[in-house]
Enzyme design. Structure first.
Site, PDB file in Angstrom:
ATOM      1  CB  CYS A   2      -0.674   0.029   1.367  1.00 28.89           C
ATOM      2  SG  CYS A   2      -1.590  -1.416   1.595  1.00 28.89           S
ATOM      3  NE  ARG A  27       4.476   1.770  -1.290  1.00 29.74           N
ATOM      4  CZ  ARG A  27       5.502   1.902  -0.343  1.00 29.74           C
ATOM      5  NH1 ARG A  27       6.529   2.562  -0.920  1.00 29.74           N
ATOM      6  NH2 ARG A  27       5.460   1.289   0.651  1.00 29.74           N
ATOM      7  CD1 TRP A  74      -0.825  -5.472  -3.772  1.00 28.01           C
ATOM      8  CD2 TRP A  74      -0.374  -6.295  -2.002  1.00 28.01           C
ATOM      9  NE1 TRP A  74      -0.266  -6.828  -4.091  1.00 28.01           N
ATOM     10  CE2 TRP A  74       0.056  -7.430  -2.698  1.00 28.01           C
ATOM     11  CE3 TRP A  74      -0.203  -6.654  -0.545  1.00 28.01           C
ATOM     12  CZ2 TRP A  74       0.561  -8.523  -2.522  1.00 28.01           C
ATOM     13  CZ3 TRP A  74       0.281  -7.738  -0.111  1.00 28.01           C
ATOM     14  CH2 TRP A  74       0.585  -8.969  -1.202  1.00 28.01           C
ATOM     15  CG  ASN A  98       1.867  -0.193   3.669  1.00 23.61           C
ATOM     16  OD1 ASN A  98       1.586  -1.463   3.500  1.00 23.61           O
ATOM     17  ND2 ASN A  98       3.290   0.136   3.495  1.00 23.61           N
ATOM     18  N   GLY A  99       0.158  -2.233   6.085  1.00 26.74           N
ATOM     19  CA  GLY A  99       0.544  -3.306   6.890  1.00 26.74           C
ATOM     20  C   GLY A  99      -0.377  -4.211   7.315  1.00 26.74           C
ATOM     21  CD  GLU A 479      15.740 -12.528 -11.816  1.00 25.28           C
ATOM     22  OE1 GLU A 479      15.394 -13.104 -11.039  1.00 25.28           O
ATOM     23  OE2 GLU A 479      15.284 -11.448 -12.519  1.00 25.28           O
ATOM     24  CE  LYS A 483      12.747  -9.669 -13.213  1.00 28.10           C
ATOM     25  NZ  LYS A 483      12.879 -10.159 -12.163  1.00 28.10           N
ATOM     26  CD  GLU A 486       8.827 -10.891 -11.181  1.00 28.08           C
ATOM     27  OE1 GLU A 486       8.286 -10.313  -9.986  1.00 28.08           O
ATOM     28  OE2 GLU A 486      10.047 -10.811 -11.450  1.00 28.08           O
ATOM     29  CG  HIS A 502      19.219 -36.175 -10.254  1.00 24.55           C
ATOM     30  ND1 HIS A 502      19.592 -37.541  -9.703  1.00 24.55           N
ATOM     31  CD2 HIS A 502      20.309 -35.510 -10.656  1.00 24.55           C
ATOM     32  CE1 HIS A 502      21.071 -37.444 -10.046  1.00 24.55           C
ATOM     33  NE2 HIS A 502      21.290 -36.432 -10.362  1.00 24.55           N
ATOM     34  CE  LYS A 602      10.787  -2.333  -7.919  1.00 21.63           C
ATOM     35  NZ  LYS A 602      11.360  -3.105  -8.916  1.00 21.63           N
TER      36      LYS A 602
HETATM   37  C1  AGP Z   1      11.490  -9.347  -8.268  1.00 23.58           C
HETATM   38  O1  AGP Z   1      11.335  -9.401  -9.939  1.00 23.58           O
HETATM   39  C2  AGP Z   1      10.343  -9.536  -7.677  1.00 23.58           C
HETATM   40  N1  AGP Z   1       9.453  -8.419  -7.912  1.00 23.58           N
HETATM   41  C3  AGP Z   1      10.504  -9.887  -6.174  1.00 23.58           C
HETATM   42  O2  AGP Z   1      11.102 -11.035  -6.259  1.00 23.58           O
HETATM   43  C4  AGP Z   1      11.875  -8.973  -5.420  1.00 23.58           C
HETATM   44  O3  AGP Z   1      13.005  -9.176  -6.095  1.00 23.58           O
HETATM   45  C5  AGP Z   1      11.660  -9.089  -4.005  1.00 23.58           C
HETATM   46  O4  AGP Z   1      10.372  -8.989  -3.552  1.00 23.58           O
HETATM   47  C6  AGP Z   1      12.837  -8.546  -3.085  1.00 23.58           C
HETATM   48  O5  AGP Z   1      12.578  -7.227  -3.274  1.00 23.58           O
HETATM   49  P1  AGP Z   1      13.660  -6.141  -2.425  1.00 23.58           P
HETATM   50  O6  AGP Z   1      14.885  -6.285  -3.632  1.00 23.58           O
HETATM   51  O7  AGP Z   1      13.097  -4.794  -2.831  1.00 23.58           O
HETATM   52  O8  AGP Z   1      14.022  -6.543  -1.216  1.00 23.58           O
END
Ligand code: AGP
Length: 607
Positions: A2, A27, A74, A98-99, A479, A483, A486, A502, A602
């Protein structure tokens, strides 16, 4: 997560609050709202979905108050709809949050027993009623808010307003960040300095447990026991310009293309290109005396740390324990006197990473943090910060921050090796020279976009993708899968190529594209045999390699993406770009919200 904005202003604040909320869109959110105090009454407008819907509500029914609070939500408790959108009201109290209030159910039951009626499914509304009950008991607004705060357990950043007082907002912080902005005859509250940049760059960050009484011409900050506290007022850096997409369709596309530039900015901070060596650093530990480093992070930042592990161990002979922060924080890893801890975080606000950092502090371990937001909580609670100079990263999918994190980790690994004497000056200069070439190689990779976009059109047709890699390409395989899933919502898995036999090989058929990340290095032949096993079962291979690798693969691939011949040391930085572009163009094909993918935020400031 949020976003919160509050303004005690001189002119109608609703449009200003919405503009500030736009700077917090990155965010992630699914509804929004604004409340003001006007003519002694509380008024609010809320809307589901994007801020444009809230703007339409405000055009139809404007708010004219000169004091207000706003929020992008959020959803954590309760579906994303107008009823659950903030601000929440209870009698003469308005609040945004927020939280997560972890004891909200118990508090809600208590309040219901006292006859309070709830309009929403949110944990936030509980706080509004707690304060309202204190007011009914005769407490003044600041006392009522303070008493309520003492009942809360969990993570919260709050902004609270009161009917009948158009010169008071109370801000509170316990976990998610909250900043006070100092204006001329106006005061502001915001989740970060970016939100407040149009109004001021004179910022005071609240610490955990702080609450602030914010009036037009005065801010008082107290700790949870009600004692006045002094918090540093600082100039926020680099947030005065409005972050925009330039001529790109998405922030993610822009940020992928910024990488050659920001990688070179970052490297210049750690490498002396004149001497060809790493720069001296004032550290809270001596690399030469460490017997290990603990690394912890989340998501993409964790994968950067995983690549860093290979580098610290290979070049500096320094053992690395690495774990995702959500596990690290509960594992109670034994940390000896010769340990140091390193945290990687773009936002510097990730709750699990921050909790892991605090565990290490409680163990008396020297702490370094690789962060992209210098004033972030993780930065402020570390003994030394190693900034990534990526600039604000708006796209939820981390790209330029990732390659800048790798640039920092590579520089630190070389520095550690030099200080531990595991490399001589000649080797240090060789590695530094290779690192200095990373931006050039990265810009060459960007020229492969058209081919990668073509491959993405094929990926957009499938439901599952497997990524394979060995050594430092293994975390890149993870990664790549992260990517893709997500932002395109296509299921993807990353695997160590050596693990194929395996289990995952059972997945291989013509419907399962396999993306193999394999520069032609000393273990390339091992990966060739994995590709042959995939090809033998009808799997479609997309090989990301270099000229030599393409020549020696010896198998029929669906597509081979040929990168410049890159030194092994910097390959992870360079090979990150095709992986990012593949995910980006696939998501574009899928028509998803590339910069704000569904369900994601974010900065994950709650557990
Ligand atoms: C990355 O593409 C993601 N959006 C997510 O995994 C991110 O890397 C993770 O939440 C960590 O965030 P930070 O680097 O702000 O700690």
């Amino acid at each position: 997560m949020c976003g919160i904005v509050g303004i005690v202003g001189q002119t109608p604040v609703a449009p200003l609050i919405v503009d500030a909320l736009k700077r917090l869109e990155y965010r992630g959110y699914d509804s929004a709202g604004v409340a003001t105090v006007e003519k002694g009454e509380l008024s609010r407008r809320r809307a589901e979905g994007k801020l444009v819907n809230l703007e339409r509500r405000l055009e139809a029914e404007p708010l004219s108050g000169t004091i207000g609070i706003g929020h992008t939500r959020w959803a954590t408790h309760g579906v994303p709809n107008e009823t659950n959108a903030h601000p929440h009201f209870a009698d003469e109290v308005a609040i945004v949050h927020n939280g997560i209030i972890e004891n909200f159910a118990e508090l809600r039951d208590e309040l219901k027993r006292d006859g309070y009626v709830f309009q929403s499914q949110t944990d936030t509304e509980v706080v509004a009623h707690l304060i309202a009950r204190e007011l009914r008991g005769g407490a003044q607004p600041t006392e009522a808010a303070h008493n309520a705060l003492k009942r809360l357990q969990g993570a919260f950043a709050l902004a609270i307003m009161f009917k009948g007082d158009d010169d008071l907002i109370i801000g509170a912080r316990n976990g998610p960040p909250l900043a006070v902005g100092h204006g001329q005859g106006e005061m502001y509250l915001g989740s970060d300095a970016i939100a407040l940049a149009p109004f001021t760059n004179s910022i005071t960050y609240l610490e955990d447990g702080d609450w602030a009484v914010v009036r037009r011409n005065k801010v008082q900050i107290f700790d949870i026991d009600g004692n006045p506290v002094k918090r540093q007022r600082q100039r926020s850096v680099g947030t005065s310009y409005l972050v925009d997409k330039g001529n790109h369709r998405h922030f993610m596309e822009k940020e992928i293309h910024e990488q050659p530039e920001v990688i070179s900015h970052t490297l210049a901070h750690y490498l002396d290109f004149t001497s060809g060596k790493t720069r001296e650093m004032d550290l809270p530990f001596d690399f030469a005396k460490l017997d290990r480093i603990a690394i912890s992070a989340c998501g993409t930042a964790y994968l950067a740390g995983l690549i860093g592990k290979y580098w610290f161990e290979r070049y500096a002979r320094l053992p690395v324990d690495i774990d995702i922060a959500s596990e690290f924080r509960y594992r109670e890893m034994p940390l000896g006197k010769k340990s140091a801890a390193l945290f990687v975080s773009q936002s510097g606000e990730t709750a699990d990473t921050l909790a892991s950092l605090r565990y290490c502090r409680s163990e008396g371990v020297p702490i370094g943090a690789i962060v992209n937001v210098r004033e972030s909580t993780i930065a402020r609670e570390s003994h030394v910060t190693f900034p990534t100079l990526a600039g604000p990263e708006i796209g939820v999918a981390s790209t330029k921050a990732f390659t800048c994190q790798l640039s920092v980790l590579a520089s630190l690994a070389v520095r550690a090796a030099a200080e531990r004497g595991t490399i001589d000056e000649g080797e240090e200069k060789r590695l530094v020279r290779q690192l200095s070439e990373a931006p050039r190689f990265a810009s060459q990779v960007l020229k492969l976009e058209e081919q990668i976009e073509k491959v993405a059109r094929e990926l957009a047709k499938v439901n599952h993708v497997l990524y394979l890699g060995r050594d430092t390409s293994y975390p890149l395989a993870l990664e790549g899968a992260l990517k893709l899933k997500e932002i395109s919502y296509i299921h993807a898995e990353g695997y160590a190529a050596g693990e194929l036999k395996h289990g995952p090989i059972a997945l291989i058929d013509e419907n399962m594209p396999v993306i193999v990340i394999a520069p032609h290095d000393r273990i390339f032949e091992k990966t060739v045999s994995n590709m042959q096993e995939v090809a033998a079962r009808g799997g479609r291979i997309i090989l990301i390699t270099d000229e030599a690798g393409a020549a020696r693969a010896g198998i029929e691939t669906f597509e081979t993406i040929v990168l410049p011949d890159t030194p092994e040391f910097i390959a992870p930085i360079v090979y990150a770009l095709p992986v990012q572009l593949l995910a980006y163009y696939t998501a574009v094909q899928m028509g998803t919200d590339v910069d704000q993918p569904r369900n994601l935020a974010k900065s994950v400031t709650v557990e």
